[in-house]
Write a protein that holds these residues in place. Structure first.
Motif, PDB file in Angstrom:
ATOM      1  N   HIS A  90       9.643  -2.814 -28.101  1.00 20.73           N
ATOM      2  CA  HIS A  90       9.925  -2.396 -29.485  1.00 20.73           C
ATOM      3  C   HIS A  90       9.493  -0.937 -29.636  1.00 20.73           C
ATOM      4  O   HIS A  90       8.483  -0.520 -29.066  1.00 20.73           O
ATOM      5  CB  HIS A  90       9.138  -3.285 -30.448  1.00 20.73           C
ATOM      6  CG  HIS A  90       9.508  -3.101 -31.879  1.00 20.73           C
ATOM      7  ND1 HIS A  90       8.994  -2.101 -32.653  1.00 20.73           N
ATOM      8  CD2 HIS A  90      10.347  -3.801 -32.670  1.00 20.73           C
ATOM      9  CE1 HIS A  90       9.489  -2.188 -33.868  1.00 20.73           C
ATOM     10  NE2 HIS A  90      10.316  -3.221 -33.902  1.00 20.73           N
ATOM     11  N   PRO A  91      10.244  -0.126 -30.416  1.00 19.90           N
ATOM     12  CA  PRO A  91       9.869   1.288 -30.564  1.00 19.90           C
ATOM     13  C   PRO A  91       8.487   1.495 -31.194  1.00 19.90           C
ATOM     14  O   PRO A  91       7.853   2.521 -30.962  1.00 19.90           O
ATOM     15  CB  PRO A  91      10.961   1.869 -31.460  1.00 19.90           C
ATOM     16  CG  PRO A  91      11.825   0.750 -31.876  1.00 19.90           C
ATOM     17  CD  PRO A  91      11.467  -0.466 -31.110  1.00 19.90           C
ATOM     18  N   ALA A  92       8.019   0.522 -31.980  1.00 20.12           N
ATOM     19  CA  ALA A  92       6.696   0.637 -32.609  1.00 20.12           C
ATOM     20  C   ALA A  92       6.045  -0.747 -32.643  1.00 20.12           C
ATOM     21  O   ALA A  92       6.096  -1.446 -33.660  1.00 20.12           O
ATOM     22  CB  ALA A  92       6.835   1.202 -34.017  1.00 20.12           C
ATOM     23  N   PRO A  93       5.425  -1.156 -31.548  1.00 19.46           N
ATOM     24  CA  PRO A  93       4.840  -2.499 -31.498  1.00 19.46           C
ATOM     25  C   PRO A  93       3.788  -2.756 -32.575  1.00 19.46           C
ATOM     26  O   PRO A  93       3.693  -3.865 -33.096  1.00 19.46           O
ATOM     27  CB  PRO A  93       4.211  -2.577 -30.101  1.00 19.46           C
ATOM     28  CG  PRO A  93       4.867  -1.506 -29.311  1.00 19.46           C
ATOM     29  CD  PRO A  93       5.291  -0.450 -30.283  1.00 19.46           C
ATOM     30  N   ARG A  94       3.013  -1.733 -32.933  1.00 17.65           N
ATOM     31  CA  ARG A  94       2.011  -1.931 -34.000  1.00 17.65           C
ATOM     32  C   ARG A  94       2.705  -2.247 -35.319  1.00 17.65           C
ATOM     33  O   ARG A  94       2.257  -3.104 -36.078  1.00 17.65           O
ATOM     34  CB  ARG A  94       1.124  -0.699 -34.149  1.00 17.65           C
ATOM     35  CG  ARG A  94       0.234  -0.477 -32.945  1.00 17.65           C
ATOM     36  CD  ARG A  94      -0.702   0.692 -33.119  1.00 17.65           C
ATOM     37  NE  ARG A  94      -0.023   1.876 -33.617  1.00 17.65           N
ATOM     38  CZ  ARG A  94      -0.621   2.882 -34.237  1.00 17.65           C
ATOM     39  NH1 ARG A  94      -1.905   2.859 -34.435  1.00 17.65           N
ATOM     40  NH2 ARG A  94       0.069   3.920 -34.626  1.00 17.65           N
ATOM     41  N   ALA A  95       3.807  -1.561 -35.591  1.00 14.28           N
ATOM     42  CA  ALA A  95       4.560  -1.840 -36.818  1.00 14.28           C
ATOM     43  C   ALA A  95       5.138  -3.247 -36.767  1.00 14.28           C
ATOM     44  O   ALA A  95       5.193  -3.935 -37.797  1.00 14.28           O
ATOM     45  CB  ALA A  95       5.672  -0.814 -36.997  1.00 14.28           C
ATOM     46  N   TRP A  96       5.551  -3.688 -35.586  1.00 12.92           N
ATOM     47  CA  TRP A  96       6.072  -5.047 -35.429  1.00 12.92           C
ATOM     48  C   TRP A  96       4.994  -6.056 -35.815  1.00 12.92           C
ATOM     49  O   TRP A  96       5.265  -7.025 -36.534  1.00 12.92           O
ATOM     50  CB  TRP A  96       6.526  -5.271 -33.985  1.00 12.92           C
ATOM     51  CG  TRP A  96       7.229  -6.576 -33.753  1.00 12.92           C
ATOM     52  CD1 TRP A  96       8.570  -6.789 -33.742  1.00 12.92           C
ATOM     53  CD2 TRP A  96       6.614  -7.850 -33.499  1.00 12.92           C
ATOM     54  NE1 TRP A  96       8.831  -8.123 -33.497  1.00 12.92           N
ATOM     55  CE2 TRP A  96       7.640  -8.804 -33.348  1.00 12.92           C
ATOM     56  CE3 TRP A  96       5.295  -8.281 -33.384  1.00 12.92           C
ATOM     57  CZ2 TRP A  96       7.411 -10.145 -33.085  1.00 12.92           C
ATOM     58  CZ3 TRP A  96       5.047  -9.626 -33.138  1.00 12.92           C
ATOM     59  CH2 TRP A  96       6.088 -10.537 -32.989  1.00 12.92           C
ATOM     60  N   VAL A  97       3.774  -5.824 -35.364  1.00 11.66           N
ATOM     61  CA  VAL A  97       2.669  -6.733 -35.667  1.00 11.66           C
ATOM     62  C   VAL A  97       2.398  -6.747 -37.172  1.00 11.66           C
ATOM     63  O   VAL A  97       2.266  -7.817 -37.785  1.00 11.66           O
ATOM     64  CB  VAL A  97       1.392  -6.346 -34.878  1.00 11.66           C
ATOM     65  CG1 VAL A  97       0.170  -7.105 -35.385  1.00 11.66           C
ATOM     66  CG2 VAL A  97       1.591  -6.592 -33.392  1.00 11.66           C
ATOM     67  N   VAL A  98       2.320  -5.574 -37.788  1.00 11.79           N
ATOM     68  CA  VAL A  98       2.036  -5.510 -39.221  1.00 11.79           C
ATOM     69  C   VAL A  98       3.166  -6.168 -40.013  1.00 11.79           C
ATOM     70  O   VAL A  98       2.927  -6.951 -40.930  1.00 11.79           O
ATOM     71  CB  VAL A  98       1.814  -4.053 -39.685  1.00 11.79           C
ATOM     72  CG1 VAL A  98       1.735  -3.955 -41.198  1.00 11.79           C
ATOM     73  CG2 VAL A  98       0.534  -3.507 -39.051  1.00 11.79           C
ATOM     74  N   ARG A  99       4.409  -5.867 -39.657  1.00 11.04           N
ATOM     75  CA  ARG A  99       5.553  -6.461 -40.354  1.00 11.04           C
ATOM     76  C   ARG A  99       5.541  -7.983 -40.207  1.00 11.04           C
ATOM     77  O   ARG A  99       5.779  -8.714 -41.161  1.00 11.04           O
ATOM     78  CB  ARG A  99       6.857  -5.887 -39.787  1.00 11.04           C
ATOM     79  CG  ARG A  99       8.105  -6.397 -40.436  1.00 11.04           C
ATOM     80  CD  ARG A  99       8.325  -5.755 -41.793  1.00 11.04           C
ATOM     81  NE  ARG A  99       8.065  -6.742 -42.817  1.00 11.04           N
ATOM     82  CZ  ARG A  99       7.704  -6.475 -44.044  1.00 11.04           C
ATOM     83  NH1 ARG A  99       7.529  -5.253 -44.452  1.00 11.04           N
ATOM     84  NH2 ARG A  99       7.497  -7.415 -44.917  1.00 11.04           N
ATOM     85  N   THR A 100       5.222  -8.467 -39.014  1.00  5.29           N
ATOM     86  CA  THR A 100       5.139  -9.910 -38.787  1.00  5.29           C
ATOM     87  C   THR A 100       4.028 -10.525 -39.636  1.00  5.29           C
ATOM     88  O   THR A 100       4.212 -11.588 -40.240  1.00  5.29           O
ATOM     89  CB  THR A 100       4.912 -10.209 -37.293  1.00  5.29           C
ATOM     90  OG1 THR A 100       6.024  -9.678 -36.557  1.00  5.29           O
ATOM     91  CG2 THR A 100       4.791 -11.695 -37.028  1.00  5.29           C
TER      92      THR A 100
END
Length: 173
Positions: free
Chosen positions: A61-71
């Motif tokens: 994912h281009p921004a894994p940290r953002a993926w975690v927060v969004r999840t």
């Protein structure tokens, strides 16, 4: 040909490093959005568990940290919807009135963040707490970059108004 066990070990090591580097920032971002430390810890843990389960996809994912927060934030919405159906809140009770821990955020800042609409809190969490760019924030939230800018502008104006009241002096009469 690579040994599957070695691939799996490298993947686990990659995830462990990601977790160590991203955990605190993601927790702060989720905490800023939901306003409850205990809930933020639960949501972040759940999101990291999901990231681990899908690490091959998440790591690309281009921004894994953002993926975690969004999840984590999506999980919060799902939990809230489920809870809303299960338990009716008493009249006058605000679920945001839960006692808060510190987690390195000033109580005035938390109060000002809680006063923002949900989408503005999400934008602040991703842009400010995770230091993501506008494009990545927009992709993470599924909105246009211009909408991210508008929400951030409104949020910072509201926060400025609450945290740094106008210093203009009243005219002498």
């Amino acid at each position: 040909m690579r040994n599957r066990g070695v691939d799996h070990e490298e993947s686990e090591e990659d995830f462990a490093e990601f977790y160590r580097n991203a955990r605190d920032g993601c927790l702060r971002a989720v905490y800023a959005s939901v306003g409850d430390r205990s809930l933020a810890e639960d949501l972040t843990a759940e999101a990291f568990a999901r990231a681990y389960a899908s690490w091959k996809k998440v790591s690309r994912h281009p921004a894994p940290r953002a993926w975690v927060v969004r999840t984590a934030l999506n999980t919060h919405v799902s939990w809230w919807r489920r809870r809303r159906r299960e338990v009716a809140w008493e009249e006058g009770h605000d679920p945001a009135d839960v006692a808060l821990g510190r987690l390195e955020l000033d109580e005035q800042v938390l109060s000002a963040l809680r006063a923002l609409p949900a989408r503005q809190r999400e934008v602040v969490a991703l842009r400010i707490f995770l230091d993501l760019d506008t494009e990545t924030t927009a992709r993470s939230l599924g909105i246009a970059p211009g909408t991210v800018k508008a929400h951030l502008s409104r949020a910072t104006a509201a926060l400025r108004g609450r945290l740094a009241p106008s210093t203009e002096k009243e005219p002498i009469r």
